[in-house]
Write a protein that holds these residues in place. Structure first.
Motif, PDB file in Angstrom:
ATOM      1  N   LEU A  95      11.767  17.937  13.156  1.00 33.69           N
ATOM      2  CA  LEU A  95      11.779  16.586  12.591  1.00 33.69           C
ATOM      3  C   LEU A  95      12.347  15.591  13.604  1.00 33.69           C
TER       4      LEU A  95
ATOM      5  N   ILE B  75      16.410  10.261  14.897  1.00 33.09           N
ATOM      6  CA  ILE B  75      16.386   8.955  15.547  1.00 33.09           C
ATOM      7  C   ILE B  75      17.751   8.283  15.413  1.00 33.09           C
TER       8      ILE B  75
ATOM      9  N   TYR C  66      19.444   4.801  15.155  1.00 31.19           N
ATOM     10  CA  TYR C  66      19.056   3.441  14.788  1.00 31.19           C
ATOM     11  C   TYR C  66      20.215   2.474  15.025  1.00 31.19           C
TER      12      TYR C  66
ATOM     13  N   ARG D 244      15.086   1.064  16.365  1.00 26.58           N
ATOM     14  CA  ARG D 244      15.452   2.208  17.190  1.00 26.58           C
ATOM     15  C   ARG D 244      16.326   1.766  18.356  1.00 26.58           C
TER      16      ARG D 244
ATOM     17  N   HIS E  66      17.057  12.763  20.855  1.00 27.01           N
ATOM     18  CA  HIS E  66      15.612  12.737  20.676  1.00 27.01           C
ATOM     19  C   HIS E  66      14.849  13.473  21.772  1.00 27.01           C
TER      20      HIS E  66
ATOM     21  N   GLU F   7      19.375   9.310  11.788  1.00 27.64           N
ATOM     22  CA  GLU F   7      18.647   9.663  10.568  1.00 27.64           C
ATOM     23  C   GLU F   7      17.386  10.446  10.929  1.00 27.64           C
ATOM     24  N   HIS F   8      17.073  11.467  10.099  1.00 26.29           N
ATOM     25  CA  HIS F   8      15.839  12.235  10.273  1.00 26.29           C
ATOM     26  C   HIS F   8      14.672  11.489   9.617  1.00 26.29           C
ATOM     27  N   ASN F   9      13.501  11.647  10.199  1.00 25.67           N
ATOM     28  CA  ASN F   9      12.280  11.093   9.624  1.00 25.67           C
ATOM     29  C   ASN F   9      11.529  12.217   8.917  1.00 25.67           C
TER      30      ASN F   9
ATOM     31  N   GLU G 149       9.088  11.648   6.464  1.00 30.09           N
ATOM     32  CA  GLU G 149       7.902  11.149   5.777  1.00 30.09           C
ATOM     33  C   GLU G 149       6.728  12.117   5.892  1.00 30.09           C
TER      34      GLU G 149
ATOM     35  N   GLU H  72       2.277  -0.881   8.479  1.00 29.39           N
ATOM     36  CA  GLU H  72       3.255   0.146   8.123  1.00 29.39           C
ATOM     37  C   GLU H  72       2.565   1.415   7.631  1.00 29.39           C
TER      38      GLU H  72
ATOM     39  N   LEU I 266       2.642   5.273   9.512  1.00 28.36           N
ATOM     40  CA  LEU I 266       2.941   6.556   8.883  1.00 28.36           C
ATOM     41  C   LEU I 266       1.827   7.571   9.105  1.00 28.36           C
TER      42      LEU I 266
END
Length: 406
Positions: free
Chosen positions: A58, A61, A63, A73, A84, A334-336, A338, A365, A369
């Motif tokens: 995952l 990131i 931020y 970012r 990262h 924070e992990h992404n 989505e 947006e 994704l």
């Protein structure tokens, strides 16, 4: 501040914690079962792989907070590259995080030495082997770590120099792995596997006794035992017919594998180990209760009830150990997730349609994704065909016609 703390500790002295549970938390007590031996069970290995590989893959990131609720970012921050891209010269970010997460799951703790630049910012994270780390408590209440190298030399690292991840703890300072807290479950699974290995290595023949009508001497008993094992033990001798003479009888004294419900107990051990790690059995290949209708839901359960705890552990440990007080007010990791939660194409299309209709997401947006580039609105406007102009028309005039004035 760190130099001042080190200087003060030289005068205060240091002491080891008396609590024996502080010693590394590396082995499972009982029967010499180590974390490595526990991982030889396919269910344990699959659970550890499912969690550690997913967490490592995952995007993690860093931020920067912008305005009130905005964020962007922080690509210019040194810690962004460490998390990262590459934490040290030997490992990629995925390899480092997978290794650290697996150590947490198998041993309860994971340690990495923090390297800092001249400005105090984190530049490297180098993993430390759990078996070579001993946790100490200083008189001022802070932690220290004694690290042993391969030659037996010991060096001490202070709390500010170690990135420490821990599983659920009994004392709040050192974590305890699931297989340590429930070691009997793993030992039972190992015993069942060894039972099956021994049975099939002996040609799937269970133990028994040879009954003789007369008494045998010790030499005769030993010779007969060796002869019997050489002819009828082992997989190569499976199916051979035994010839008994002089009134000798063979009698089985062990339960059959059907009587002991061997296969059912093996399947139950898989469920028990999956329960320890809170992993849905379908994730580790137990598809007895899996089907196409619940596979998406099982993935969502895996993210929410299994991965979320470990992702939060990483994010809060980064804030605690790798950012300063001022940095915590400005930056966060924070992990992404989505990509794990978005489901199949039909569900995603319905989700995006509602988001666009309610105007809480834009087309760009949505495309982001889906890993699609943003729309070039200027180029799109130039490529759009011009609409024909319409003249104003009177109530009795057809639009687009002209009336000639006399």
């Amino acid at each position: 501040m760190r130099l001042i703390t080190q200087a003060l500790n030289l005068f205060r002295g240091e002491q080891r914690a008396i609590n024996p549970s502080w010693q590394g938390a590396a082995l499972i007590a009982g029967n010499g079962t180590t974390a490595g031996k526990a991982e030889s069970l396919s269910a344990v290995y699959a659970c550890v792989s499912a969690i550690s590989e997913t967490i490592a893959s995952l995007p993690l990131i860093l931020y920067k907070r912008v305005d009130d609720d905005g964020r962007e970012r922080a690509k210019g921050h040194p810690l962004y590259r460490v998390l990262h891209d590459q934490p040290n010269e030997h490992q990629t970010a995925l390899e480092f995080r997978e290794m650290m997460q697996a150590m947490v799951l198998l041993r309860g703790n994971a340690h990495a030495e923090i390297g800092r630049g001249a400005d105090g910012q984190v530049t490297t994270l180098t993993p430390l082997l759990n078996d070579r780390v001993t946790t100490l408590q200083l008189p001022n209440g802070r932690l220290a770590y004694d690290v042993t190298d391969g030659k037996g030399n010991v060096r001490r690292l202070l709390q500010e120099e170690v990135f420490h991840l821990r599983h659920r703890s009994d004392n709040g300072l050192v974590g305890v792995a699931p297989i340590t807290a429930s070691r009997e479950t793993v030992q039972l699974a190992l015993a069942e596997r060894e039972h099956g290995t021994s049975t099939f290595s002996n040609g799937a023949r269970l133990s028994g006794i040879l009954k003789f009508p007369q008494r045998l001497s010790n030499d005769q008993s030993n010779q007969l035992r060796n002869s019997w094992e050489s002819q009828h033990a082992g997989g190569a001798n499976a199916g051979k017919t035994a010839i008994l003479q002089e009134g000798v009888e063979y009698q089985t004294v062990s339960m059959s594998m059907e009587d002991s419900e061997y296969l059912a107990s093996r399947q139950f051990s898989v469920e028990e180990i999956a329960r320890l790690y809170r992993v849905p059995p379908t994730i580790i290949g137990d598809l007895r209760h899996g089907n196409y209708s619940n596979s998406v839901e099982m993935n969502r359960v895996f993210v929410v009830h299994t991965l979320r705890r470990h992702m939060t552990m990483w994010e809060q440990a980064i804030s605690r150990s790798l950012l300063t007080d001022a940095g915590r007010r400005m930056y966060f990791a924070e992990h992404n997730v989505e990509g794990l939660l978005r489901g199949d194409s039909t569900n995603r299309a319905d989700f995006y349609s509602k988001a666009l209709a309610d105007k809480w997401m834009t087309v760009d947006e949505v495309r982001q994704l889906e890993n699609l580039p943003k729309i070039d609105h200027a180029q799109q406007d130039q490529a759009a065909p011009a609409q024909p102009a319409q003249d104003e028309a009177g109530p009795d005039q057809v639009p687009g016609t002209h009336t000639k004035t006399q």
